[in-house]
Design an enzyme around this catalytic site. Structure first.
Site, mmCIF file in Angstrom:
data_model
loop_
_atom_site.group_PDB
_atom_site.id
_atom_site.type_symbol
_atom_site.label_atom_id
_atom_site.label_comp_id
_atom_site.label_asym_id
_atom_site.label_seq_id
_atom_site.Cartn_x
_atom_site.Cartn_y
_atom_site.Cartn_z
ATOM 1 N N CYS A 44 25.394 45.113 65.737
ATOM 2 C CA CYS A 44 24.716 45.054 67.043
ATOM 3 C C CYS A 44 25.322 44.038 68.026
ATOM 4 O O CYS A 44 25.528 44.383 69.189
ATOM 5 C CB CYS A 44 23.227 44.793 66.904
ATOM 6 S SG CYS A 44 22.543 45.008 65.278
ATOM 7 N N HIS A 67 23.724 52.196 68.657
ATOM 8 C CA HIS A 67 22.767 51.490 69.503
ATOM 9 C C HIS A 67 22.631 52.244 70.799
ATOM 10 O O HIS A 67 23.628 52.606 71.409
ATOM 11 C CB HIS A 67 23.233 50.057 69.716
ATOM 12 C CG HIS A 67 23.246 49.278 68.449
ATOM 13 N ND1 HIS A 67 24.389 49.059 67.727
ATOM 14 C CD2 HIS A 67 22.228 48.740 67.733
ATOM 15 C CE1 HIS A 67 24.076 48.386 66.626
ATOM 16 N NE2 HIS A 67 22.769 48.190 66.598
ATOM 17 N N ARG A 86 27.412 41.413 53.409
ATOM 18 C CA ARG A 86 26.301 40.498 53.167
ATOM 19 C C ARG A 86 26.364 40.050 51.714
ATOM 20 O O ARG A 86 26.610 40.854 50.824
ATOM 21 C CB ARG A 86 24.964 41.182 53.443
ATOM 22 C CG ARG A 86 24.818 41.546 54.913
ATOM 23 C CD ARG A 86 23.527 42.249 55.185
ATOM 24 N NE ARG A 86 23.627 42.968 56.460
ATOM 25 C CZ ARG A 86 22.786 43.894 56.858
ATOM 26 N NH1 ARG A 86 21.769 44.234 56.091
ATOM 27 N NH2 ARG A 86 22.941 44.501 58.015
ATOM 28 N N GLN A 128 27.737 51.079 57.700
ATOM 29 C CA GLN A 128 26.540 51.675 58.299
ATOM 30 C C GLN A 128 26.937 52.805 59.239
ATOM 31 O O GLN A 128 27.935 52.708 59.940
ATOM 32 C CB GLN A 128 25.783 50.620 59.113
ATOM 33 C CG GLN A 128 25.218 49.500 58.271
ATOM 34 C CD GLN A 128 24.503 48.481 59.143
ATOM 35 O OE1 GLN A 128 25.022 48.045 60.165
ATOM 36 N NE2 GLN A 128 23.316 48.099 58.746
ATOM 37 N N HIS A 157 18.049 50.615 67.705
ATOM 38 C CA HIS A 157 19.000 50.576 66.584
ATOM 39 C C HIS A 157 18.671 51.768 65.709
ATOM 40 O O HIS A 157 17.506 51.998 65.418
ATOM 41 C CB HIS A 157 18.821 49.345 65.697
ATOM 42 C CG HIS A 157 18.831 48.030 66.397
ATOM 43 N ND1 HIS A 157 19.838 47.124 66.214
ATOM 44 C CD2 HIS A 157 17.962 47.462 67.251
ATOM 45 C CE1 HIS A 157 19.572 46.037 66.920
ATOM 46 N NE2 HIS A 157 18.438 46.225 67.559
ATOM 47 N N ASP A 182 26.034 53.394 62.095
ATOM 48 C CA ASP A 182 25.261 52.640 63.063
ATOM 49 C C ASP A 182 25.378 53.216 64.464
ATOM 50 O O ASP A 182 26.391 53.835 64.793
ATOM 51 C CB ASP A 182 25.787 51.196 63.064
ATOM 52 C CG ASP A 182 24.696 50.189 63.343
ATOM 53 O OD1 ASP A 182 23.561 50.621 63.619
ATOM 54 O OD2 ASP A 182 24.983 48.986 63.303
ATOM 55 N N LYS A 208 9.110 49.965 64.413
ATOM 56 C CA LYS A 208 10.128 50.870 63.900
ATOM 57 C C LYS A 208 9.535 52.064 63.163
ATOM 58 O O LYS A 208 8.345 52.072 62.821
ATOM 59 C CB LYS A 208 11.097 50.125 62.990
ATOM 60 C CG LYS A 208 10.418 49.444 61.818
ATOM 61 C CD LYS A 208 11.416 48.620 61.010
ATOM 62 C CE LYS A 208 10.727 47.981 59.831
ATOM 63 N NZ LYS A 208 11.402 48.129 58.578
HETATM 64 ZN ZN LIG Z 1 21.652 47.191 65.208
#
Ligand SMILES: [Zn+2]
Ligand SMILES: [Zn+2]
Length: 650
Positions: free
Chosen positions: A338, A389, A367, A385, A519, A387, A473
């Site tokens: 992000c 946005h 991580r 991910q 997200h 991912d 969420k």
């Molecule tokens: Zn994010």
């Protein structure tokens, strides 16, 4: 009289000192039979404990997590009681309930050691004791009493635990001849435990510290019905067969290497192809929904993550930062994509006409996880991910959220996930300290999610207090073929990062406005998703996703040339095909390739090679007859199109 408030907000009056069990009985005999524990004002209690004043309560049955926890914790005590009666003088460490049952850490007297073969004897003793229907009685005792009791028993483990407790907080639970230091809660008596299986034995250091002595940890599971235990054991067997680590190896999808490091998967060619197919599929869907791909580095300046707040959140649990040799710059492995995407947004001024901006990246993040927590592809230290946005204006939020849900369902359909639960996670309005952003924004965002789910006709569970600190969420939990739940993708609304990064756009009013961020990662991560997919399908991927869709099996060496010709033709037609030209009997080749879960087996013998045909077998459906390669191509394309029709119809 006291006022008891139920989860549906209804209120009933009861005499002071009423117990959870009595309340259940006042509702129905059935409930009184099924109820296992009760939450009284946010604390889980024994059903037999008297309630002294007005209270909010929730009764728990087997289907509730709290119900199972009580049942299994009481089963742990039952196991301890059985062990004490079989091996007097045993010392007991801790014995909690866990996600799949319970354990107890024990130390047998005189250096005796338990073995797997002893478990059945303990199970039988447990069943015998359970049938005695001994009441489990809670008693508050003083620290001195507790110390005296366990010193007399010679249990230095319990004595050590008691030393650390504050006087006035200590409770003892007693059933039959057995008493244990315990916070509870417990079942009213031992009789509901009808079926028991002690699963395994392991070594465990006292208090998890390797400087301490090693105790024996016994894992078990128990149920209120024998049938439930039988079903559970069948499920375990099936789950073992479907273990993604096992199938991933058999299918040559991925591997791990100690030299590379723990929790860092290596994707073999077939696994890489599988990921590529998944990524291309999602890219195609996202393209139709107006997403644009971006690429960002695997590391970032620590300053970036201090702005985003990830450093404060992940800093402690992440890999250490990397310093450049000369300039003194400090970098971190990327824990989240992000912040990078926020910087792309900021790269130039944005107008309301640019919105929504949908930025997607298959971004790899790192991580730190403790080595003991790592598990196959589901818990790793580096993962990618899917991912994206979405930066949008407040009035676009609902529409954008809906589109993300559509994408999630296209994926579920294409991958044959039919059973899923959606959970709306809202803030806890009584704990506003925990969240950032204005109550108005929160109301709007929550309302948007709730409305969207209603308009989409989703069957949702709403949980208060489960929202992220920056916004509400929606989570998707899928149930796999064995009925196990897996948390996959989430969609989150975020007011926090746009604030922290000072993101803006110029509105139609020529003033500066703050965009909202969504997200979303429908797969969650590629690693986790592949693991779930393997366990759900047992490696039998849908045809469009199979890294190898067909394998040609020549009956003898004489047909190898013809097999190669067919191979080239099929690969030119974009059917992912290989040849098994090993010098093996055809029966063996068929068996081996069935184990690899290749959807189509194409057998070519004398007849096929002279007529220019292939003999087709479909996994799971058997013999499909003889056909020309062109016809086979048509058939595969039709099957693929049928599976991907959600995508093609977009
Ligand atoms: Zn994010
Ligand atoms: Zn206990």
């Amino acid at each position: 009289m006291i006022k008891i408030t139920f989860p549906d907000k209804s209120i009933r009056e009861y005499p002071e000192g009423i117990t959870g069990l009595e309340i259940a009985r006042s509702i129905s005999n059935r409930l009184a039979k099924d109820v296992l524990s009760v939450t009284v004002n946010d604390e889980v209690w024994d059903l037999t404990r008297g309630i002294g004043g007005d209270a909010k309560i929730k009764l728990h049955i087997w289907d509730d997590r709290e119900g199972k926890e009580t049942f299994w914790h009481s089963s742990a005590h039952l196991m301890a009681e059985a062990i004490e009666s079989l091996y007097p003088g045993t010392r007991f460490g801790i014995g909690p309930s866990i996600d799949t049952g319970f354990y107890y850490d024990v130390e047998l007297p005189d250096g005796q050691q338990l073995a797997e073969k002893d478990l059945e004897k303990i199970e039988n003793k447990m069943l015998e004791l359970a049938r005695q229907k001994n009441p489990i009685v809670r008693r508050e005792i003083t620290k001195n009493e507790a110390l005296a009791l366990f010193k007399e028993k010679g249990d230095d483990l319990k004595t050590e635990l008691i030393e650390e407790l504050e006087d006035g907080t200590i409770t003892l639970y007693k059933q039959g001849q057995f008493a244990d230091l315990c916070r509870g809660p417990h079942l009213p008596d031992t009789s509901p435990v009808k079926a028991i299986k002690l699963m395994s034995i392991a070594g465990a250091y006292w208090r998890g510290d390797e400087k301490n002595r090693m105790l024996t940890r016994i894992y078990g599971v128990s149920f209120p019905k024998q049938k439930m235990l039988d079903e559970y054991l069948t499920l375990i067997e099936e789950a073992k067969k479907r273990d993604h680590r096992k199938i991933g190896k058999e299918m040559d999808l991925f591997t791990f290497s100690e030299s590379v490091g723990q929790g860092l998967p290596l994707w073999m060619p077939k696994g890489a192809l599988l990921r590529e197919l998944l990524e291309n599929f999602l890219k195609k869907v996202q393209k139709k929904y107006g997403y644009e791909q971006v690429i960002t580095p695997h590391i970032g300046d620590v300053k970036l993550y201090k702005i985003s707040g990830h450093y404060q959140k992940y800093g402690q649990d992440s890999f250490r930062t990397i310093k450049t040799p000369a300039e003194g710059e400090e970098y971190m492995l990327k824990p989240m994509n992000c912040p990078h995407h926020c910087e792309i947004y900021k790269a130039r001024p944005r107008s309301y006409k640019d919105l929504p901006i949908r930025m997607a990246e298959f971004g790899t993040v790192y991580r730190y996880e403790q080595s003991g927590e790592l598990h196959g592809l589901t818990r790793v230290r580096g993962f990618t991910q899917d991912d994206a946005h979405i930066f949008c204006s407040p009035d676009q939020l609902k529409e954008e959220f809906k589109k993300v849900i559509d994408i999630v369902f296209i994926i579920f359909k294409a991958l044959q996930f039919e059973d899923y639960v959606t959970q709306i996670s809202l803030r806890d309005p009584e704990d506003s300290e925990k969240y950032i952003g204005t109550p108005e924004n929160w109301d709007k965002a929550e309302q948007a999610i709730i409305e969207v789910c209603e308009e989409k006709g989703l069957n949702t569970v709403t949980v208060k207090g489960e929202a992220a600190f920056y916004g509400p969420k929606l989570d998707f939990m899928i149930k796999d073929a064995l009925g196990r739940s897996w948390q996959l993708g989430t969609i989150q609304v975020d007011y926090n990062l746009p604030e922290r990064f000072n993101l803006e756009y110029t509105g139609a009013d020529n003033k500066k406005h703050r965009p909202i961020m969504i997200h979303r990662a429908p797969f969650g991560s590629m690693e986790r998703f592949v693991a779930v997919l393997i366990e759900h399908t047992a490696g039998k991927f849908p045809l469009w996703l199979a890294p190898e869709q067909a394998v040609i099996l020549p009956i003898s060496e004489k047909m190898n040339d013809y097999a190669k010709k067919v191979l080239i033709f099929l690969n030119n037609c974009d059917i992912r095909t290989v040849v098994d030209d090993r010098n093996e009997k055809i029966g063996r080749k068929i068996r081996d390739n069935e184990l690899k879960h290749t959807p189509y087996l194409l057998i070519v013998g004398e007849k096929e090679s002279s007529e220019g045909t292939v003999s087709v077998r479909r996994q799971g459906l058997g013999d499909q007859g003889v056909m020309k390669p062109e016809e086979f191509v048509k058939r595969v394309k039709e099957e693929e199109n049928e599976q991907l029709k959600e995508l093609t119809n977009l």
